[in-house]
Scaffold this motif. Structure first.
Motif, PDB file in Angstrom:
ATOM      1  N   GLY B 339       0.836  -1.184   0.000  1.00 44.82           N
ATOM      2  CA  GLY B 339       0.000   0.000   0.000  1.00 44.82           C
ATOM      3  C   GLY B 339       0.880   1.246   0.000  1.00 44.82           C
ATOM      4  N   PRO B 340       0.260   2.383   0.257  1.00 49.90           N
ATOM      5  CA  PRO B 340       1.010   3.637   0.233  1.00 49.90           C
ATOM      6  C   PRO B 340       2.202   3.584   1.182  1.00 49.90           C
ATOM      7  N   MET B 341       3.363   3.961   0.707  1.00 51.94           N
ATOM      8  CA  MET B 341       4.523   4.072   1.590  1.00 51.94           C
ATOM      9  C   MET B 341       5.259   5.362   1.261  1.00 51.94           C
ATOM     10  N   GLY B 342       6.025   5.828   2.253  1.00 50.63           N
ATOM     11  CA  GLY B 342       6.711   7.101   2.072  1.00 50.63           C
ATOM     12  C   GLY B 342       7.878   6.978   1.122  1.00 50.63           C
ATOM     13  N   HIS B 343       8.141   8.063   0.418  1.00 51.04           N
ATOM     14  CA  HIS B 343       9.340   8.106  -0.402  1.00 51.04           C
ATOM     15  C   HIS B 343      10.445   8.706   0.443  1.00 51.04           C
ATOM     16  N   GLY B 344      11.593   8.117   0.376  1.00 49.30           N
ATOM     17  CA  GLY B 344      12.732   8.711   1.074  1.00 49.30           C
ATOM     18  C   GLY B 344      12.608   8.696   2.579  1.00 49.30           C
ATOM     19  N   ILE B 345      11.932   7.677   3.141  1.00 44.14           N
ATOM     20  CA  ILE B 345      11.942   7.618   4.606  1.00 44.14           C
ATOM     21  C   ILE B 345      13.302   7.063   5.033  1.00 44.14           C
ATOM     22  N   PRO B 346      13.812   7.554   6.172  1.00 42.01           N
ATOM     23  CA  PRO B 346      15.172   7.158   6.558  1.00 42.01           C
ATOM     24  C   PRO B 346      15.276   5.650   6.773  1.00 42.01           C
ATOM     25  N   ASN B 347      16.387   5.102   6.345  1.00 38.21           N
ATOM     26  CA  ASN B 347      16.622   3.665   6.459  1.00 38.21           C
ATOM     27  C   ASN B 347      17.100   3.354   7.877  1.00 38.21           C
ATOM     28  N   MET B 348      16.251   2.694   8.633  1.00 36.50           N
ATOM     29  CA  MET B 348      16.562   2.416  10.044  1.00 36.50           C
ATOM     30  C   MET B 348      16.973   0.969  10.262  1.00 36.50           C
ATOM     31  N   LEU B 349      17.248   0.243   9.168  1.00 38.69           N
ATOM     32  CA  LEU B 349      17.623  -1.160   9.329  1.00 38.69           C
ATOM     33  C   LEU B 349      18.855  -1.274  10.226  1.00 38.69           C
ATOM     34  N   GLY B 350      18.711  -2.039  11.294  1.00 39.21           N
ATOM     35  CA  GLY B 350      19.855  -2.257  12.184  1.00 39.21           C
ATOM     36  C   GLY B 350      20.157  -1.096  13.108  1.00 39.21           C
ATOM     37  N   VAL B 351      19.286  -0.080  13.144  1.00 39.76           N
ATOM     38  CA  VAL B 351      19.534   1.068  14.020  1.00 39.76           C
ATOM     39  C   VAL B 351      18.666   0.963  15.273  1.00 39.76           C
ATOM     40  N   LYS B 352      19.360   0.934  16.440  1.00 32.65           N
ATOM     41  CA  LYS B 352      18.647   0.778  17.709  1.00 32.65           C
ATOM     42  C   LYS B 352      17.946   2.097  18.053  1.00 32.65           C
ATOM     43  N   GLN B 353      16.661   1.996  18.348  1.00 30.78           N
ATOM     44  CA  GLN B 353      15.921   3.232  18.665  1.00 30.78           C
ATOM     45  C   GLN B 353      15.140   3.144  19.969  1.00 30.78           C
ATOM     46  N   ASP B 354      14.934   1.913  20.451  1.00 26.89           N
ATOM     47  CA  ASP B 354      13.980   1.738  21.560  1.00 26.89           C
ATOM     48  C   ASP B 354      14.311   2.604  22.771  1.00 26.89           C
ATOM     49  N   ASP B 355      15.627   2.791  23.044  1.00 20.89           N
ATOM     50  CA  ASP B 355      15.979   3.549  24.242  1.00 20.89           C
ATOM     51  C   ASP B 355      15.640   5.036  24.101  1.00 20.89           C
ATOM     52  N   LEU B 356      15.344   5.452  22.880  1.00 17.72           N
ATOM     53  CA  LEU B 356      14.961   6.858  22.687  1.00 17.72           C
ATOM     54  C   LEU B 356      13.452   7.042  22.740  1.00 17.72           C
ATOM     55  N   THR B 357      12.751   5.889  22.829  1.00 16.75           N
ATOM     56  CA  THR B 357      11.300   5.945  22.747  1.00 16.75           C
ATOM     57  C   THR B 357      10.698   6.904  23.757  1.00 16.75           C
ATOM     58  N   GLU B 358      11.188   6.781  25.003  1.00 20.29           N
ATOM     59  CA  GLU B 358      10.597   7.591  26.067  1.00 20.29           C
ATOM     60  C   GLU B 358      10.829   9.072  25.801  1.00 20.29           C
ATOM     61  N   LYS B 359      12.064   9.365  25.423  1.00 21.40           N
ATOM     62  CA  LYS B 359      12.442  10.752  25.147  1.00 21.40           C
ATOM     63  C   LYS B 359      11.538  11.335  24.056  1.00 21.40           C
ATOM     64  N   ILE B 360      11.350  10.568  22.985  1.00 18.05           N
ATOM     65  CA  ILE B 360      10.545  11.078  21.870  1.00 18.05           C
ATOM     66  C   ILE B 360       9.067  11.142  22.266  1.00 18.05           C
ATOM     67  N   SER B 361       8.593  10.112  22.975  1.00 16.59           N
ATOM     68  CA  SER B 361       7.181  10.104  23.394  1.00 16.59           C
ATOM     69  C   SER B 361       6.848  11.325  24.235  1.00 16.59           C
ATOM     70  N   ASP B 362       7.796  11.690  25.118  1.00 14.81           N
ATOM     71  CA  ASP B 362       7.571  12.845  25.992  1.00 14.81           C
ATOM     72  C   ASP B 362       7.294  14.117  25.197  1.00 14.81           C
ATOM     73  N   LEU B 363       7.866  14.170  24.009  1.00 12.11           N
ATOM     74  CA  LEU B 363       7.760  15.397  23.217  1.00 12.11           C
ATOM     75  C   LEU B 363       6.469  15.456  22.418  1.00 12.11           C
ATOM     76  N   LEU B 364       5.785  14.322  22.307  1.00 12.32           N
ATOM     77  CA  LEU B 364       4.677  14.244  21.354  1.00 12.32           C
ATOM     78  C   LEU B 364       3.331  14.211  22.060  1.00 12.32           C
ATOM     79  N   PRO B 365       2.281  14.557  21.328  1.00 11.78           N
ATOM     80  CA  PRO B 365       0.934  14.470  21.919  1.00 11.78           C
ATOM     81  C   PRO B 365       0.613  13.026  22.301  1.00 11.78           C
ATOM     82  N   ASP B 366      -0.533  12.867  22.913  1.00  8.21           N
ATOM     83  CA  ASP B 366      -0.819  11.565  23.528  1.00  8.21           C
ATOM     84  C   ASP B 366      -1.196  10.478  22.543  1.00  8.21           C
ATOM     85  N   TYR B 367      -0.340  10.128  21.686  1.00  7.29           N
ATOM     86  CA  TYR B 367      -0.598   8.884  20.973  1.00  7.29           C
ATOM     87  C   TYR B 367       0.662   8.068  21.085  1.00  7.29           C
TER      88      TYR B 367
END
Ligand SMILES: [Cu+2]
Lengths: 449, 444
Positions: B339-367
């Motif tokens: 289905g629809p996918m973004g063009h030029g979305i950053p390639n995150m293969l093999g890039v650890k992100q989970d530890d940043l989840t909290e930091k990013i969630s804090d910045l965003l609205p409640d979803y």
């Protein structure tokens, strides 16, 4: 005739001793006229009471009007101003005093005869001029009171604005920290992406540069916040541990400004204390000119009593009057000068009124525009940007956009939050300016509209 | 009952699109399209035997000297006999097409649907096609692949004036070939085909025994660019399409092709996209038996499991359904089954992100924010399973649920279902295949 001097002295004492209200009373009437609650520190005990009061206020999160309260009782520049009441009051007391009589004693010898003269010279007309002088000093005291009231209102205005600036700067610094946090997440991911071989070094460095810029912005915001807070500290006259207070986080409401400025101009002319002071000044000049006119020829008239006694002779009493002959100086200079001073005061009042009216119109226009800007931020732009951010989250969910786009949008939202806080602060400052322009005393500063 | 269901869906999607797009082609036109659906399609189809999906109508066989085709998620256009001429009426008009549950598109089509209904006739028939234009711009219809008088070829400006909005033109000719053809505009083609104006034109052989099969499926390949959060395809797009469809439906919104074990099956695929599509079928070997040029002589056919369908072409493939099961049938260009996918979305293969989840969630609205892409894009399907929110009217990139879990497909993908007990002529979905014991790959 023996009792003459005694009568004179008694009369003079009676006049000068008549009821002038104490300076405390004057200060109280200033307080009442402004609806304020100023405290005039005159001794150690009062200073201690004020310190206690300040300590109590600073124990809870600081609201804007708390800061004003502290400034009014604790700012030493203001205290210095209050002393002018003392000075003006002293002038009033002084004005009620008659010039001291001049006592003369002379001894003459010649041909075995010794002549002793005792004389009293009294600036007799003081008796007539004292009520006039007291009236003038009374007007001067009124003028001083009005001028101090205006200075108090200026202090209130400046303290309120300093509070708004400090609060705004602190909030912005917090938002800049969030901006930094977003930039830092982007930079961290970029470094990891680079390490994993998915991002070019150039793009990774660009992300790091962006983080660096965000850090500079955050630091600058912190500096601005500490600067604004120091200004507030100065206004409140606090130092040392008193500066560790926390500012209250209050939801600021946007009250719609009045629809027209016309009544406001009239209102300001009626209420402003600097206008009142200028009026008093004019009144003073008018009275002063009148006094000069009526005393121009006679103000050096004096009454003399002389008791002369020569050896072996009977006492010889002389009562005399000295009147300056208006041959050369008929007081033209003083009359002219008094008239010029009157005209000067008249023009000063006129000029001040014109300026005040302009200030009111300007403050009113500023408030209207600042209100519209702040309302646009609060009622539209902030909400819209938040929705954009939420929608971007949906794009991120669908892998239609990447994490960087999401974080970037978060930063754009942050910029709007900062803009919104700034706009709210500018609006609040415009309200404060208008309240001062209207000469609104304490309570109705906010209701002045 | 089935009538009502179809009718209801047409109205529902029309209302939805009108609400979201205040001023595209006008709500009244959508409503009109919906009414047209009810009147034209269903009142004229005698006793449709089954509705296989919200939009598949099986043309009754009764009284016909041919075995009708089954148009995936579509229907065949009824006709009237007028003094020996088969008379078809086509109305070119704006329509609303549901691409899959949860997504509708403002298309242009014929008689209430995009693609338009399949025209079925028999070699030697005299046919009359009465075409009315209710589009906001002129159009024509070209009868792709048919041998006909030059003036009936439908090329605007070259062989006829364009049909202006509100005008009705009549095409009439005799069918001289049998085979698989198409119809589509030859006026402002880039826009009109990007908006979904197309249909199949099946000419059955005069002798029904010739090229006879038990089941005969057909569909058109079409691509659309409907930006996430929007409803109308971008007609200026040339390569970056995001919806790859069989008959303007995308998986999981595409009908399965249900056959009885042992059936001889034909699948006719027309390509009106701007790229080729290697259509691949699992479990069987097929041969290409026809093109829009006609039938391929038996001696010239060769075995295949993938048939490349060139741009502007038709390929018919035939096979005998010998293997029971649920067999994947799809385009082999992997981005065409997404289905629809973004063009030029950053390639995150093999890039650890989970530890940043909290930091990013804090910045965003409640979803809920979830790090994505570290292991690949399969997380996308997990999120779809969890009911993640997407921009309105946007389908997830990968979706579809099978008996063993997520199928992770969107776009040009469907399933050929071969069952030994499927009744003759019955196209109803039998559900997932019940594998004989020991015949499924297992974890060791
Ligand atoms: Cu493909």
């Amino acid at each position: 005739m023996k009792t003459w001097p005694a009568i004179c002295v008694a009369a003079v004492l009676g006049l000068s001793g008549c009821s002038v209200p104490g300076k405390e009373g004057v200060f109280r009437s200033l307080n009442e006229g402004m609806g304020s609650n100023l405290v005039w520190i005159k001794n150690e005990k009062e200073a201690a009471a004020v310190e206690q009061n300040v300590t109590a206020i600073l124990a809870r999160p600081l609201e804007r009007e708390d800061a004003v309260r502290i400034a009014l009782i604790n700012n030493r520049s203001l205290q210095q101003t209050y002393e002018e009441i003392g000075i003006a009051h002293a002038d009033l007391v002084q004005a009620g005093l008659m010039s001291n009589p001049v006592l003369g004693y002379s001894v003459g010898r010649g041909g075995g005869v010794t002549t002793k003269k005792v004389g009293i010279e009294l600036a007799f007309l003081d008796l007539l001029w004292i009520p006039l002088r007291r009236e003038l000093a009374g007007i001067a005291l009124e003028e001083t009171k009005a001028r101090i009231a205006d200075e108090v209102l200026q202090a209130v205005r400046d303290t309120r604005k300093a509070y708004v600036d400090a609060y705004t700067a602190e909030t912005i610094a917090r938002f800049q920290d969030e901006q930094l946090s977003s930039a830092s997440a982007s930079a961290q991911l970029a470094v990891r992406q680079y390490t994993a071989g998915n991002l070019s070094k150039r793009d990774m460095l660009r992300m790091r540069a962006e983080y660096s810029r965000a850090r500079i912005d955050a630091l600058a915001a912190r500096q601005a916040a500490s600067d604004a807070r120091e200004e507030l500290n100065k206004r409140m006259g606090v130092y040392g541990h008193f500066t560790d207070y926390r500012m209250a986080e209050t939801e600021r409401s946007l009250l719609a400004p009045p629809v027209s400025s016309e009544d406001l101009e009239r209102e300001s002319i009626r209420r402003r204390f600097d206008i009142a002071a200028a009026r008093k000044k004019l009144e003073f000049a008018a009275r002063a000119a009148g006094m000069v006119e009526s005393t121009r020829l006679l103000d050096e008239l004096s009454l003399e009593y002389e008791n002369e006694r020569s050896t072996g002779e009977a006492r010889f009493n002389t009562l005399g009057v000295k009147i300056p002959l208006p041959l050369f100086d008929v007081g033209q200079g003083r009359v002219e000068s008094a008239k010029a001073e009157y005209n000067q005061a008249y023009h000063a009042l006129y000029a001040l009124s014109v300026n005040v009216r302009s200030d009111v119109r300007r403050a009113y226009a500023a408030l209207r525009y600042r209100y519209d800007i702040a309302a646009e931020y609060r009622n539209a732009l902030s909400g819209i940007h938040r929705e954009v951010l939420e929608e971007t989250g949906l794009y991120y969910n669908g892998m239609l956009e990447g994490i960087y786009a999401l974080l970037e949008e978060r930063r754009r939202y942050g910029e709007i939050q900062i803009g919104s806080v700034e706009a709210a602060g500018e609006y609040e400052k415009a309200r404060i300016d208008l309240a001062y322009a209207l000469g609104s005393p304490m309570e109705d500063a906010d209701a002045a509209q | 009952m089935q009538h009502n269901r179809r009718n209801f869906l047409g109205l529902a999607s029309a209302a939805l699109a009108a609400a979201a797009l205040p001023k595209v082609s006008g709500a009244s036109e959508h409503d009109h399209a919906a009414h047209t659906v009810a009147r034209r399609q269903l009142s004229r189809v005698e006793n449709p035997v089954k509705v296989l999906s919200p939009s598949t109508v099986v043309t009754p066989r009764k009284g016909k000297n041919y075995n009708p085709v089954l148009t995936l998620n579509g229907w065949s256009l009824p006709y009237e006999m007028k003094e020996g001429v088969k008379e078809f009426r086509l109305v070119a008009e704006p329509v609303v097409r549901e691409f899959a549950p949860g997504m509708v598109v403002n298309c242009w089509g014929y008689n209430g649907t995009s693609p338009g209904p399949t025209i079925e006739a028999v070699e030697g028939d005299r046919i009359r096609l009465i075409v009315t234009n209710r589009l906001p711009e002129h159009t024509t219809i070209h009868w792709h692949g048919l041998i006909l008088p030059n003036g009936m070829d439908g090329v605007g400006g070259l062989t006829q004036p364009q049909i202006k909005p509100g005008e009705t033109y009549v095409y009439e000719f005799t069918l001289r070939q049998s085979g698989t053809f198409m119809y589509h505009p030859h006026a402002d083609e880039m826009v009109q085909m990007a908006m979904g104006m197309m249909g199949m034109f099946i000419v059955h052989p005069k002798n029904p025994k010739l090229h006879r099969v038990d089941r005969d499926f057909c569909f058109l390949l079409a691509s659309y660019d409907v930006a996430p959060g929007t409803y109308t395809p971008d007609p200026a797009t040339m390569t970056e399409f995001n919806l790859w469809s069989f008959n303007s439906r995308v998986f999981p919104g595409i009908d399965p092709m249900v056959v009885r074990k042992g059936d001889r099956v034909r699948i006719r695929v027309g390509n009106l996209t701007m790229t080729n599509h290697p259509i691949h079928m699992h479990g069987h070997v097929f041969e290409v038996s026809g093109t829009d040029g006609g039938w391929v002589p038996k001696s010239a056919r060769w075995p295949e499991v993938t048939a490349d369908i060139p741009v502007g072409s038709i390929r018919c493939i035939e096979f005998t359904a010998t293997e029971e099961g649920d067999w994947a049938f799809h385009c082999h260009k992997s981005h065409h089954t997404m289905g629809p996918m973004g063009h030029g979305i950053p390639n995150m293969l093999g890039v650890k992100q989970d530890d940043l989840t909290e930091k990013i969630s804090d910045l965003l609205p409640d979803y809920m924010y979830m790090p994505m892409g570290r292991g690949g894009m399969a997380e996308m399907q997990d999120m779809a399973e969890m009911g993640m929110a997407l921009p309105e009217n946007t389908l997830p990139m990968m979706t579809g649920k099978g008996p063993f879990g997520p199928i992770e497909m969107g776009g040009m993908f469907t399933v050929v279902k071969v069952r030994k007990d499927q009744p003759h002529g019955d196209y109803a979905d039998p559900g997932w295949f019940d594998h004989p014991a020991g015949s499924v790959a297992q974890k060791v």
